[in-house]
Design an enzyme around this catalytic site. Structure first.
Site, mmCIF file in Angstrom:
data_model
loop_
_atom_site.group_PDB
_atom_site.id
_atom_site.type_symbol
_atom_site.label_atom_id
_atom_site.label_comp_id
_atom_site.label_asym_id
_atom_site.label_seq_id
_atom_site.Cartn_x
_atom_site.Cartn_y
_atom_site.Cartn_z
ATOM 1 N N TYR A 33 0.727 -1.270 0.041
ATOM 2 C CA TYR A 33 -0.016 -0.039 0.133
ATOM 3 C C TYR A 33 0.846 1.262 -0.045
ATOM 4 C CZ TYR A 33 0.916 1.130 5.086
ATOM 5 O OH TYR A 33 1.422 1.485 6.231
ATOM 6 N N ARG A 52 8.264 4.106 -4.717
ATOM 7 C CA ARG A 52 8.293 3.020 -3.737
ATOM 8 C C ARG A 52 7.426 1.946 -3.916
ATOM 9 N NH1 ARG A 52 7.681 4.932 2.386
ATOM 10 N NH2 ARG A 52 5.408 5.240 1.599
ATOM 11 N N ARG A 101 -8.491 -20.828 -1.453
ATOM 12 C CA ARG A 101 -7.292 -20.147 -0.764
ATOM 13 C C ARG A 101 -6.194 -21.424 -0.918
ATOM 14 N NH1 ARG A 101 -5.277 -21.643 4.617
ATOM 15 N NH2 ARG A 101 -4.419 -19.802 5.617
ATOM 16 N N LYS A 150 6.556 -2.066 1.750
ATOM 17 C CA LYS A 150 5.428 -1.471 2.663
ATOM 18 C C LYS A 150 4.290 -2.390 2.300
ATOM 19 C CE LYS A 150 3.315 3.021 3.193
ATOM 20 N NZ LYS A 150 3.670 3.478 4.527
ATOM 21 N N GLU A 182 12.306 2.292 14.177
ATOM 22 C CA GLU A 182 11.320 3.316 13.846
ATOM 23 C C GLU A 182 9.952 3.302 14.729
ATOM 24 O OE1 GLU A 182 10.340 2.403 9.703
ATOM 25 O OE2 GLU A 182 9.962 0.254 10.287
ATOM 26 N N LEU A 206 11.393 1.150 7.152
ATOM 27 C CA LEU A 206 10.655 1.590 5.786
ATOM 28 C C LEU A 206 11.503 2.786 5.179
ATOM 29 C CD1 LEU A 206 8.228 1.219 4.092
ATOM 30 C CD2 LEU A 206 6.891 2.972 5.337
#
Length: 286
Positions: A33, A52, A101, A150, A182, A206
């Site tokens: 995302y 990114r 699945r 991310k 972070e 990140l």
């Protein structure tokens, strides 16, 4: 009026937006995302977020559902349709929804899922928290090792925010091998003797888009920057501290656990960097 969202090629009222129960983002957190801030109806640092996003997709061997120019137009269309002045655009891409699945990745016949929505945040840049500063607690960093991607695997950061809330704080800084990695959704910095210190890039953190811009602006303003790990003890003894993210910009930190930094108010370096970042980012917003 209902918020308009984007799902796999369609602009829909949010009540009508649906993805499959077999979507791998839902079942495996198999997705990435980005969040792009909007000020004055314009997108901040879209190009950085797009770069990114490409990197995250490449690292996970996940296809890109749309060209980046097309994603830009979708962002702009959502901002316009939802009359966003200040706020954010959230984008999520997952590996799609196979017929059932299965841990194994699906084949190329399964298209990725693309979802975008907006969040209106009037006065986003005039946050009262930036005037008073925030308090953070320290927690162990027990996330997976590829924090530079991310992904939507955000359970532990979410738990960290709840730990902070339970402790009467605003956020948490994560600690690994004695050093700060972070924040739960932001990059962390300390200031000592006028020098800005933040962890160097690697798989441990990140690669923040706001981080990159803030460090560039700091160097252009002749501020000294050192990129290296710093310990929790160093942070608690710092002159000041702050975090950066797409939604908080530059946010001063005034306390870490039980240690108050300076006189307990936002320091001059963080205040100046926030001012510079907002000024410069507004100039290049698209």
């Amino acid at each position: 009026m209902s918020r308009i969202v984007y799902v796999n090629g369609e602009y829909l009222p949010e009540e009508e937006a649906k993805v499959s129960v077999f979507d791998r983002g839902f079942l495996f957190a198999d997705g990435v995302y980005e969040v792009t801030s909007v000020l004055g109806g314009k997108l901040l640092d879209f190009e950085g977020h797009a770069r990114r996003l490409r990197r995250s997709l490449d690292e996970l061997d996940m296809p890109t559902p749309e060209a980046m120019d097309d994603l830009l137009e979708i962002h702009r269309e959502l901002v316009a349709r939802n009359s966003i002045v200040d706020g954010m655009v959230y984008l999520q891409i997952t590996r799609g929804a196979p017929a059932d699945r299965d841990f194994a990745f699906p084949g190329a016949e399964v298209p990725p899922t693309l979802v975008l929505f907006t969040q209106s945040k009037p006065g986003l840049a005039e946050s009262p928290a930036a005037e008073r500063g925030i308090r953070v607690i320290s927690i162990p960093d027990i996330r997976w090792g590829r924090r530079d991607i991310k992904t939507v695997q955000l359970l532990y950061p979410s738990m960290g925010k709840m730990m902070a809330k339970a402790a009467g704080a605003d956020d948490a800084w994560m600690i690994e091998d004695g050093a700060v990695t972070e924040g739960t959704s932001n990059n962390a910095y300390i200031v000592k003797g006028g020098k800005i210190i933040t962890r160097n890039l690697g798989t441990e953190i990140l690669h923040g888009i706001t981080r990159a811009a803030v460090l560039r602006f700091a160097r252009e303003a002749q501020m000294e920057v050192e990129e290296r790990p710093f310990t929790l003890a160093e942070a608690q003894e710092a002159d000041e501290a702050f975090i950066t993210s797409a939604s908080t910009f530059v946010m001063p930190v005034v306390a870490i656990d039980d240690a108050t930094l300076g006189d307990g108010t936002p320091g001059p370096v963080a205040r100046r960097l926030r001012e510079i970042y907002l000024d410069e980012s507004r100039k290049t917003a698209i």
